[in-house]
Design an enzyme around this catalytic site. Structure first.
Site, PDB file in Angstrom:
ATOM      1  N   ASP A 125       0.850  -1.191   0.000  1.00 15.57           N
ATOM      2  CA  ASP A 125       0.000   0.000   0.000  1.00 15.57           C
ATOM      3  C   ASP A 125       0.885   1.239   0.000  1.00 15.57           C
ATOM      4  OD1 ASP A 125      -2.312  -1.491   0.133  1.00 15.57           O
ATOM      5  OD2 ASP A 125      -2.725  -1.057   2.243  1.00 15.57           O
ATOM      6  N   GLN A 154      -0.210   6.777  -6.622  1.00 17.91           N
ATOM      7  CA  GLN A 154      -1.325   7.678  -6.319  1.00 17.91           C
ATOM      8  C   GLN A 154      -1.387   8.771  -7.388  1.00 17.91           C
ATOM      9  OE1 GLN A 154       0.697   8.399  -2.709  1.00 17.91           O
ATOM     10  NE2 GLN A 154      -0.890   7.521  -1.397  1.00 17.91           N
ATOM     11  N   ARG A 176      -1.023  -1.122  -8.526  1.00 16.74           N
ATOM     12  CA  ARG A 176      -2.378  -0.638  -8.228  1.00 16.74           C
ATOM     13  C   ARG A 176      -2.376   0.872  -8.435  1.00 16.74           C
ATOM     14  NH1 ARG A 176      -3.707  -0.860  -2.237  1.00 16.74           N
ATOM     15  NH2 ARG A 176      -4.191  -3.056  -2.536  1.00 16.74           N
ATOM     16  N   LYS A 179      -6.391   7.149  -6.539  1.00 13.97           N
ATOM     17  CA  LYS A 179      -6.241   8.619  -6.532  1.00 13.97           C
ATOM     18  C   LYS A 179      -5.292   9.061  -5.428  1.00 13.97           C
ATOM     19  CE  LYS A 179     -10.790  10.091  -8.201  1.00 13.97           C
ATOM     20  NZ  LYS A 179     -12.089  10.671  -7.768  1.00 13.97           N
ATOM     21  N   HIS A 219     -13.676   4.132  -7.406  1.00 12.57           N
ATOM     22  CA  HIS A 219     -15.137   3.980  -7.473  1.00 12.57           C
ATOM     23  C   HIS A 219     -15.736   5.123  -8.270  1.00 12.57           C
ATOM     24  CE1 HIS A 219     -13.514   2.873  -3.466  1.00 12.57           C
ATOM     25  NE2 HIS A 219     -14.100   1.724  -3.735  1.00 12.57           N
ATOM     26  N   ARG A 281     -11.988   6.672   5.920  1.00 15.38           N
ATOM     27  CA  ARG A 281     -13.128   6.298   5.086  1.00 15.38           C
ATOM     28  C   ARG A 281     -14.301   7.249   5.320  1.00 15.38           C
ATOM     29  NH1 ARG A 281      -9.799   3.114   3.195  1.00 15.38           N
ATOM     30  NH2 ARG A 281      -9.722   4.869   1.823  1.00 15.38           N
TER      31      ARG A 281
END
Ligand SMILES: Cc1cc2nc3c(=O)[nH]c(=O)nc-3n(C[C@H](O)[C@H](O)[C@H](O)COP(=O)(O)OP(=O)(O)OC[C@H]3O[C@@H](n4cnc5c(N)ncnc54)[C@H](O)[C@@H]3O)c2cc1C
Length: 300
Positions: A125, A154, A176, A179, A219, A281
């Protein structure tokens, strides 16, 4: 985000922990490995793959970093034992990067070594910009010996186009693309919604045209449409890309993508250190943050 939503999002740390926990349940599999296995099994039954994140970050204690590594080793055993379609995502600051980079490297090696015999991939990550260079350097170095690792880029970072070029100059990367979720200063990151989208579109095209495998982690409807059009324009098969989404976010779109035949991986966090992840989140979703405040005052 309008001004009111921003205020709500920024006041979140003042909300009592149990209320944050109640509302953020949808984003987290639970506190235990059994919770994780149950959640991943349900996703696999739905046709989705998963990647598991043992919650934790900014660890300053050696013992806690060690606990995180042991939990990853056990998570890998559980994934194999239950025959789940699932890999793991790690955060270097949870594995001791801030304490001692060589300790962190040893921890990463242990996790990669546990995953490798099972053909399991380990995703690094990407955290805030203070650790971007160190994270990419470590992925590059581990990748020399182990194929089963890859980074996250990112799109909001101004440096990402250069990082993409650098990545593509080595062995074909598995990356991966997201944003980016951390608050970064103007000099480091694009701030405008459209600027970030433009950067995402451009990076996605660069990677896909260059042969990389891309986890398309978004998303955002315009970006999903763009990605679908690009995949079709380039005639890519499922071994070149997959979509990636967070647990609890727009599950209906996730199902539509699976039904349309695309690979789809869900990011499944679990563990006791759920608070930092939940706050990030909730900040992304002021509507839900609004419910948190409402329940604080009304008890509903
Ligand atoms: C699989 C995966 C892995 C990730 N890994 C990283 C990482 O390593 N490093 C990093 O910095 N960031 C990571 N992110 C987070 C990412 O950078 C974004 O912050 C996040 O995905 C929101 O951006 P978006 O592209 O979905 O667009 P947005 O414009 O933020 O969201 C688009 C739409 O998605 C829905 N949505 C988005 N977030 C929520 C939410 N929390 N609750 C409910 N609905 C929501 C809303 O309908 C929103 O309108 C990851 C994201 C995914 C999907």
């Amino acid at each position: 985000m309008n001004l009111f939503d921003r205020l709500v999002a920024w006041s979140l740390p003042a909300v009592p922990k149990p209320i944050v926990g109640m509302v953020s349940k949808k984003y987290i599999a639970g506190e235990t490995r059994d919770d994780m296995v149950r959640t991943v099994r349900a996703l696999n039954d739905e046709g989705a793959r998963a990647t598991v994140d043992v919650l934790g970050e900014d660890t300053t204690e050696r013992a806690q970093a060690e606990e995180t590594v042991v939990e990853y080793e056990r998570a890998i055993e559980a994934i194999v034992e239950h025959d789940l379609d699932c890999n793991v995502s790690i955060k270097l600051t949870a594995l001791g990067l801030i304490i001692d980079p060589s300790l962190c490297r040893d921890h990463v090696e242990r996790i990669v070594a546990a995953a490798k015999p099972h053909g399991m991939f380990v995703r690094f990550d990407m955290e805030d910009s203070s650790v971007t260079t160190r994270t990419l350097d470590l992925v590059r170095s581990v990748r020399r010996e182990h194929e089963n690792v890859g980074p996250v880029l990112q799109a909001y970072l101004r440096r990402s186009a250069d990082d993409a070029r650098e990545l593509l100059s080595g062995p074909t990367p598995n990356v991966r693309l997201c944003k980016g979720i951390y608050r970064e200063p103007e000099e480091v990151a694009f701030q405008g919604r459209e600027e970030v989208r433009d950067s995402y579109r451009s990076l996605l095209r660069t990677f896909l045209e260059s042969g990389a495998y891309v986890g398309i982690a978004t998303h955002d409807a315009p970006l999903l449409e763009h990605a679908l059009a690009l995949v079709s324009e380039l005639g890519l098969s499922g071994d070149r890309y997959e979509f990636q989404m967070l647990l609890g976010v727009i599950p209906q779109v996730r199902r539509e993508l699976i039904e349309a035949g695309h690979g789809l991986r869900v990011y499944v966090p679990y563990g006791k250190a759920w608070y930092g992840y939940s706050i990030r989140r909730l900040r992304e979703n002021p509507k839900i943050a609004g419910y948190v405040f409402k329940s604080m005052f009304t008890g509903s």
